[in-house]
Design an enzyme around this catalytic site. Structure first.
Site, mmCIF file in Angstrom:
data_model
loop_
_atom_site.group_PDB
_atom_site.id
_atom_site.type_symbol
_atom_site.label_atom_id
_atom_site.label_comp_id
_atom_site.label_asym_id
_atom_site.label_seq_id
_atom_site.Cartn_x
_atom_site.Cartn_y
_atom_site.Cartn_z
ATOM 1 N N PRO A 85 48.232 38.630 35.868
ATOM 2 C CA PRO A 85 47.699 39.838 36.869
ATOM 3 C C PRO A 85 46.482 38.956 37.432
ATOM 4 O O PRO A 85 45.515 38.785 36.732
ATOM 5 C CB PRO A 85 47.512 40.985 36.120
ATOM 6 C CG PRO A 85 48.113 40.794 34.666
ATOM 7 C CD PRO A 85 48.341 39.307 34.691
ATOM 8 N N GLU A 86 46.307 38.803 38.765
ATOM 9 C CA GLU A 86 45.035 38.473 39.488
ATOM 10 C C GLU A 86 44.774 39.674 40.315
ATOM 11 O O GLU A 86 45.464 40.776 40.059
ATOM 12 C CB GLU A 86 45.399 37.285 40.228
ATOM 13 C CG GLU A 86 45.594 35.942 39.523
ATOM 14 C CD GLU A 86 45.963 34.730 40.292
ATOM 15 O OE1 GLU A 86 44.929 34.467 41.075
ATOM 16 O OE2 GLU A 86 46.442 33.742 39.723
#
Length: 295
Positions: free
Chosen positions: A2-3
């Site tokens: 996840p960014e």
DNA sequence: GTACTTGTTGAACG
DNA sequence: TCGTTCAACAAGTA
């Protein structure tokens, strides 16, 4: 992994589902025997005591951190690389699930499972499962003041109004010796950009990741600035890259992976010009680019 | 069995 | 004191 766009997607879903709910129960599970390592920043009992009974005012995001506003304090969750949050509510035989973060390979949808590290139970009987295969993720409970203090040292949000071309120029002027990719990923200056979106932004801008910041032309800086914003917005629109539709029969899926131009495409053909995508190591991380489209 | 991957942290370095 | 670099963290995947 996840960014910013993945975290933003999770946050929007969670805000819809858990806003105004009250935390009834909290459990840490699958503790490793003989290890101190804990996913929370306080002794377990204290942590429990402090969050049980709290009502969620709203869920938001800063950088890659998920932020539960509990009125007098904040619960922060960082998913790091393999963290995942799954909200599950069963009512009248129908179970509703939303999930976000690292996709689970395979179809083992059991919850909790061996990767579950913490379980929240809310006053509507729904559960929120915090799963994390590699155990890098964490949950932190901070007093309002502590959080506000931490905020001060965090980088600019690339999708906020603060991220003007001028501001970007300032950021880059402080990173002159670094490569443009390393500059984009430095969380102290810009918050939320990780490996995927750094590579993708630079492809869109037509700039090689290994270029030194101080040698970039004005025009190139402008293109990178634009590209960062466009790539992040588009990724959010498609609910991020590392989402999976494995849980959601309604068909909410993370589609951005279809739009990846360079990340994870080593030795595959560039979608724009057909030459092969290259990969090198830059600052200890893989950097992908097209030798023809990026100068 | 070994190399590789990821984001952040903290130690080491200059 | 400061910025930069790098190993460490964990464990699944190739």
């Amino acid at each position: 992994m996840p960014e910013l766009p993945e975290v933003e997607t999770i946050v929007r879903d969670l805000n819809k589902q858990t806003k105004n709910l009250r935390i009834k129960k909290f459990e840490i599970v699958n503790k490793l025997p003989g290890r101190v390592h804990s996913p929370v920043n306080l002794p377990e009992n204290l942590f429990k005591r402090k969050i049980i009974g709290k009502k969620i005012k709203k869920v938001s995001r800063r950088a890659k951190i998920i932020l539960f506003d509990l009125h007098d304090s904040y619960l922060l969750i960082h998913l790091k690389m393999t963290g995942q949050l799954v909200y599950k509510r069963s009512a009248a035989g129908v179970s509703k699930v939303i999930a976000g973060g690292h996709p689970i390979i395979g179809v083992d949808l059991k919850l909790p499972n061996k990767f579950t590290r913490a379980i929240f139970t809310f006053n509507n009987k729904a559960n929120l499962f915090f799963n994390d295969v590699r155990r890098f993720g964490w949950l932190k409970l901070l007093e309002r003041g502590e959080w506000q203090n931490q905020l001060k040292s965090m980088g600019t949000e690339p999708l906020s109004r603060d991220f003007t071309l001028n501001r970007f120029g300032e950021i880059l002027s402080r990173k002159g010796g670094a490569t443009i990719k390393q500059a984009l990923m430095d969380q102290k200056y810009l918050a939320g950009i990780g490996n995927i979106y750094a590579d993708e932004s630079l492809f869109l801008a037509g700039v090689k990741p290994s270029r030194r910041v101080k040698f970039l032309k004005k025009e190139e800086i402008k293109r990178v600035h634009q590209a960062v914003i466009r790539v992040l917005k588009k990724a959010i629109k498609y609910r991020g890259t590392s989402f999976s539709d494995y849980l959601d029969p309604a068909g909410n899926r993370g589609n951005f992976i279809k739009y990846l131009k360079v990340y994870g495409r080593k030795d595959e053909k560039c979608k724009r010009c057909g030459s092969l995508i290259k990969k090198i190591k830059l600052g200890g991380r893989g950097a992908h680019w097209c030798g023809k489209c990026q100068k």
